[in-house]
Every structure is written in structure tokens, then in C-alpha cells.
Design a protein around this motif. Structure first.
Motif, mmCIF file in Angstrom:
data_model
loop_
_atom_site.group_PDB
_atom_site.id
_atom_site.type_symbol
_atom_site.label_atom_id
_atom_site.label_comp_id
_atom_site.label_asym_id
_atom_site.label_seq_id
_atom_site.Cartn_x
_atom_site.Cartn_y
_atom_site.Cartn_z
ATOM 1 N N PHE A 51 -5.427 6.580 38.494
ATOM 2 C CA PHE A 51 -4.169 6.681 39.212
ATOM 3 C C PHE A 51 -3.744 8.141 39.162
ATOM 4 O O PHE A 51 -3.444 8.677 38.109
ATOM 5 C CB PHE A 51 -3.113 5.787 38.542
ATOM 6 C CG PHE A 51 -1.778 5.798 39.212
ATOM 7 C CD1 PHE A 51 -1.555 5.026 40.334
ATOM 8 C CD2 PHE A 51 -0.735 6.568 38.717
ATOM 9 C CE1 PHE A 51 -0.317 5.020 40.955
ATOM 10 C CE2 PHE A 51 0.494 6.561 39.326
ATOM 11 C CZ PHE A 51 0.708 5.793 40.455
ATOM 12 N N TYR A 52 -3.756 8.802 40.313
ATOM 13 C CA TYR A 52 -3.331 10.195 40.422
ATOM 14 C C TYR A 52 -1.849 10.208 40.799
ATOM 15 O O TYR A 52 -1.467 9.607 41.797
ATOM 16 C CB TYR A 52 -4.148 10.927 41.485
ATOM 17 C CG TYR A 52 -5.609 11.065 41.133
ATOM 18 C CD1 TYR A 52 -6.051 12.135 40.361
ATOM 19 C CD2 TYR A 52 -6.545 10.144 41.566
ATOM 20 C CE1 TYR A 52 -7.389 12.272 40.032
ATOM 21 C CE2 TYR A 52 -7.884 10.275 41.245
ATOM 22 C CZ TYR A 52 -8.303 11.338 40.474
ATOM 23 O OH TYR A 52 -9.624 11.476 40.152
ATOM 24 N N TYR A 53 -1.044 10.904 40.014
ATOM 25 C CA TYR A 53 0.398 10.884 40.206
ATOM 26 C C TYR A 53 1.008 12.200 39.751
ATOM 27 O O TYR A 53 0.321 13.076 39.236
ATOM 28 C CB TYR A 53 1.025 9.746 39.402
ATOM 29 C CG TYR A 53 0.981 9.987 37.908
ATOM 30 C CD1 TYR A 53 2.092 10.487 37.245
ATOM 31 C CD2 TYR A 53 -0.172 9.738 37.169
ATOM 32 C CE1 TYR A 53 2.052 10.735 35.880
ATOM 33 C CE2 TYR A 53 -0.215 9.992 35.810
ATOM 34 C CZ TYR A 53 0.888 10.487 35.174
ATOM 35 O OH TYR A 53 0.843 10.737 33.827
ATOM 36 N N SER A 54 2.289 12.306 39.933
ATOM 37 C CA SER A 54 3.070 13.375 39.340
ATOM 38 C C SER A 54 4.461 12.820 39.066
ATOM 39 O O SER A 54 4.952 11.977 39.821
ATOM 40 C CB SER A 54 3.160 14.584 40.270
ATOM 41 O OG SER A 54 3.856 15.616 39.613
ATOM 42 N N ILE A 55 5.093 13.284 38.009
ATOM 43 C CA ILE A 55 6.404 12.734 37.657
ATOM 44 C C ILE A 55 7.461 13.086 38.682
ATOM 45 O O ILE A 55 8.482 12.440 38.766
ATOM 46 C CB ILE A 55 6.858 13.156 36.243
ATOM 47 C CG1 ILE A 55 6.959 14.674 36.131
ATOM 48 C CG2 ILE A 55 5.941 12.592 35.193
ATOM 49 C CD1 ILE A 55 7.642 15.147 34.863
ATOM 50 N N TRP A 56 7.230 14.115 39.496
ATOM 51 C CA TRP A 56 8.201 14.489 40.525
ATOM 52 C C TRP A 56 8.026 13.688 41.811
ATOM 53 O O TRP A 56 8.797 13.827 42.739
ATOM 54 C CB TRP A 56 8.149 15.983 40.831
ATOM 55 C CG TRP A 56 6.770 16.505 41.140
ATOM 56 C CD1 TRP A 56 5.974 17.214 40.294
ATOM 57 C CD2 TRP A 56 6.033 16.358 42.351
ATOM 58 N NE1 TRP A 56 4.781 17.511 40.904
ATOM 59 C CE2 TRP A 56 4.790 16.991 42.179
ATOM 60 C CE3 TRP A 56 6.280 15.740 43.576
ATOM 61 C CZ2 TRP A 56 3.812 17.033 43.158
ATOM 62 C CZ3 TRP A 56 5.303 15.780 44.559
ATOM 63 C CH2 TRP A 56 4.089 16.429 44.347
ATOM 64 N N PRO A 97 8.456 10.648 44.060
ATOM 65 C CA PRO A 97 9.241 9.419 44.114
ATOM 66 C C PRO A 97 8.439 8.211 44.604
ATOM 67 O O PRO A 97 8.772 7.074 44.281
ATOM 68 C CB PRO A 97 10.377 9.749 45.086
ATOM 69 C CG PRO A 97 9.881 10.886 45.896
ATOM 70 C CD PRO A 97 8.902 11.642 45.044
ATOM 71 N N ASN A 98 7.356 8.418 45.333
ATOM 72 C CA ASN A 98 6.548 7.303 45.830
ATOM 73 C C ASN A 98 5.597 6.747 44.779
ATOM 74 O O ASN A 98 5.011 5.683 44.983
ATOM 75 C CB ASN A 98 5.737 7.739 47.051
ATOM 76 C CG ASN A 98 6.622 8.119 48.210
ATOM 77 O OD1 ASN A 98 7.671 7.537 48.418
ATOM 78 N ND2 ASN A 98 6.214 9.127 48.952
ATOM 79 N N CYS A 99 5.434 7.459 43.681
ATOM 80 C CA CYS A 99 4.484 7.033 42.657
ATOM 81 C C CYS A 99 4.960 5.806 41.880
ATOM 82 O O CYS A 99 4.154 5.028 41.385
ATOM 83 C CB CYS A 99 4.202 8.176 41.689
ATOM 84 S SG CYS A 99 3.320 9.552 42.459
ATOM 85 N N GLU A 100 6.264 5.625 41.776
ATOM 86 C CA GLU A 100 6.813 4.557 40.935
ATOM 87 C C GLU A 100 6.351 3.168 41.365
ATOM 88 O O GLU A 100 5.882 2.380 40.547
ATOM 89 C CB GLU A 100 8.334 4.623 40.926
ATOM 90 C CG GLU A 100 8.967 3.564 40.060
ATOM 91 C CD GLU A 100 10.480 3.669 40.033
ATOM 92 O OE1 GLU A 100 11.089 2.747 39.493
ATOM 93 O OE2 GLU A 100 11.042 4.649 40.550
ATOM 94 N N GLU A 101 6.485 2.846 42.637
ATOM 95 C CA GLU A 101 6.128 1.498 43.096
ATOM 96 C C GLU A 101 4.639 1.228 42.922
ATOM 97 O O GLU A 101 4.245 0.171 42.444
ATOM 98 C CB GLU A 101 6.520 1.312 44.558
ATOM 99 C CG GLU A 101 6.222 -0.087 45.058
ATOM 100 C CD GLU A 101 6.648 -0.294 46.502
ATOM 101 O OE1 GLU A 101 6.226 -1.314 47.067
ATOM 102 O OE2 GLU A 101 7.376 0.534 47.057
ATOM 103 N N CYS A 161 -1.199 14.982 38.152
ATOM 104 C CA CYS A 161 -1.552 16.147 38.974
ATOM 105 C C CYS A 161 -0.480 17.224 38.937
ATOM 106 O O CYS A 161 -0.664 18.298 39.511
ATOM 107 C CB CYS A 161 -1.802 15.704 40.416
ATOM 108 S SG CYS A 161 -3.247 14.640 40.575
ATOM 109 N N GLY A 162 0.631 16.947 38.291
ATOM 110 C CA GLY A 162 1.682 17.946 38.146
ATOM 111 C C GLY A 162 1.340 19.004 37.116
ATOM 112 O O GLY A 162 1.880 20.101 37.139
ATOM 113 N N LEU A 187 0.206 12.201 47.249
ATOM 114 C CA LEU A 187 0.362 11.384 46.047
ATOM 115 C C LEU A 187 1.251 10.195 46.361
ATOM 116 O O LEU A 187 2.097 10.282 47.241
ATOM 117 C CB LEU A 187 0.987 12.203 44.914
ATOM 118 C CG LEU A 187 0.117 13.294 44.325
ATOM 119 C CD1 LEU A 187 0.911 14.080 43.295
ATOM 120 C CD2 LEU A 187 -1.134 12.741 43.697
ATOM 121 N N PRO A 188 1.089 9.091 45.707
ATOM 122 C CA PRO A 188 0.091 8.770 44.700
ATOM 123 C C PRO A 188 -1.233 8.348 45.340
ATOM 124 O O PRO A 188 -1.266 7.920 46.489
ATOM 125 C CB PRO A 188 0.727 7.591 43.962
ATOM 126 C CG PRO A 188 1.525 6.896 45.017
ATOM 127 C CD PRO A 188 2.035 7.985 45.915
#
Length: 157
Positions: free
Chosen positions: A68-73, A75-79, A106-107, A124-125
Motif C-alpha cells: 500500500f503506497y500512501y502518504s500521511i498528507w 486525504p484519499n488514502c484513508e478510505e 511515499c512522503g 496516491l494511494p
């Protein structure tokens, strides 16, 4: 006198707005999940970074590997993250052990090159599915947008 009157009007407007007596614009007051932190540090999901990426893909623990590629910034990563956790939990409950779940932030500057090489930073994500030993993954992000579709992908339902 004009300055005093102006100050009174401004303070009154601020008070009325904060008391929600005056309606706010549609997007005002919404956080857009900027300050709401999603917990990505979950023990069941292995943290993969630039230094452990190759080792993760050659893992003897599983035939299929997900990252799972994400960044904490983002907003679409949460769901999608919540769906990822739900699928991982369901596969564990069904005793399916040939699928390993990982995550890469990735952040972080140190992970950026790996994310770019994998094509994850384009949008992302992203969730990529790898077969053991292969360093090119298949984008299964759309499949994970629906938990039931993702479980069907792994023949659970």
C-alpha cells in the motif's frame, strides 16, 4: 468614530460566525482530514522502505505480496487504507497465509525514488500486487476500492 464603528461591526460578524448564527460557506469549517491522523502504523502490516523493498519482494513467507503506497498528507488514502485493513483482517480470519501485506510511506524522502520507480507517486494511494521475486507489480487499487471485490479477487467470497 468610523474606525470604532468598523471595529464593532467586525467583532460582531466574528461573533455571529463563530456562534453559527450566520451560515458558513459550504467548505468552511471542514478539516479535509488535514489534522485528522490516520493510523498507518499497524503491527499486522509490515513497513516497507527503500532498504527493505527487495527483501520484502523475495519473502519466503508468501507467494503474493501487496504494498500500500500512501502518504500521511493524502486525504484519499484513508478510505483505501481502511479497505486494505478489512481485506487483510478477513484473509487472516479465513486462514489464507499466502498473501503478505506491506505499506510504504511515499512522503518520506528516502522512499520517494522507490515510489517513483514503481509508478506509485503518479496518484496516491496505490496498492500493487507482486508475485514473489518480481519487482514489477500490478495495480489493484481499483479492486480495493470495494472490499467485496477485493475479497472476491482472493476467492474468499
Amino acid at each position: 468614530m468610523k474606525q470604532f464603528l468598523f471595529a464593532v461591526v467586525m467583532v460582531s460578524l466574528l461573533w455571529l460566525t463563530s456562534a453559527k448564527v450566520l451560515p458558513m460557506r459550504e467548505n468552511e469549517g471542514k478539516s479535509h482530514n488535514i489534522n485528522k491522523r490516520v493510523v498507518y502504523n499497524v503491527d499486522e502490516i509490515e513497513n516497507v522502505d527503500m532498504t527493505t523493498f527487495g527483501k520484502y519482494l523475495n519473502s519466503k513467507d508468501a507467494e503474493l505480496l501487496l504494498i500500500f503506497y500512501y502518504s500521511i498528507w493524502c486525504p484519499n488514502c484513508e478510505e483505501l487504507w481502511n479497505n486494505y485493513l478489512a481485506v487483510q483482517d478477513t484473509l487472516d480470519q479465513h486462514g489464507i497465509e499466502n498473501v503478505k501485506f506491506g505499506r510504504m510511506d511515499c512522503g518520506w524522502q528516502t522512499n520517494r525514488m522507490t515510489c517513483i520507480q514503481q509508478g506509485a507517486l503518479k496518484q496516491l494511494p496505490k496498492i500493487y500486487l507482486y508475485e514473489r521475486g518480481q519487482d514489477v507489480g500490478t495495480d489493484v487499487s481499483d479492486t480495493f476500492s470495494d472490499v467485496d471485490a477485493a475479497l472476491a479477487y482472493f476467492n474468499v467470497i
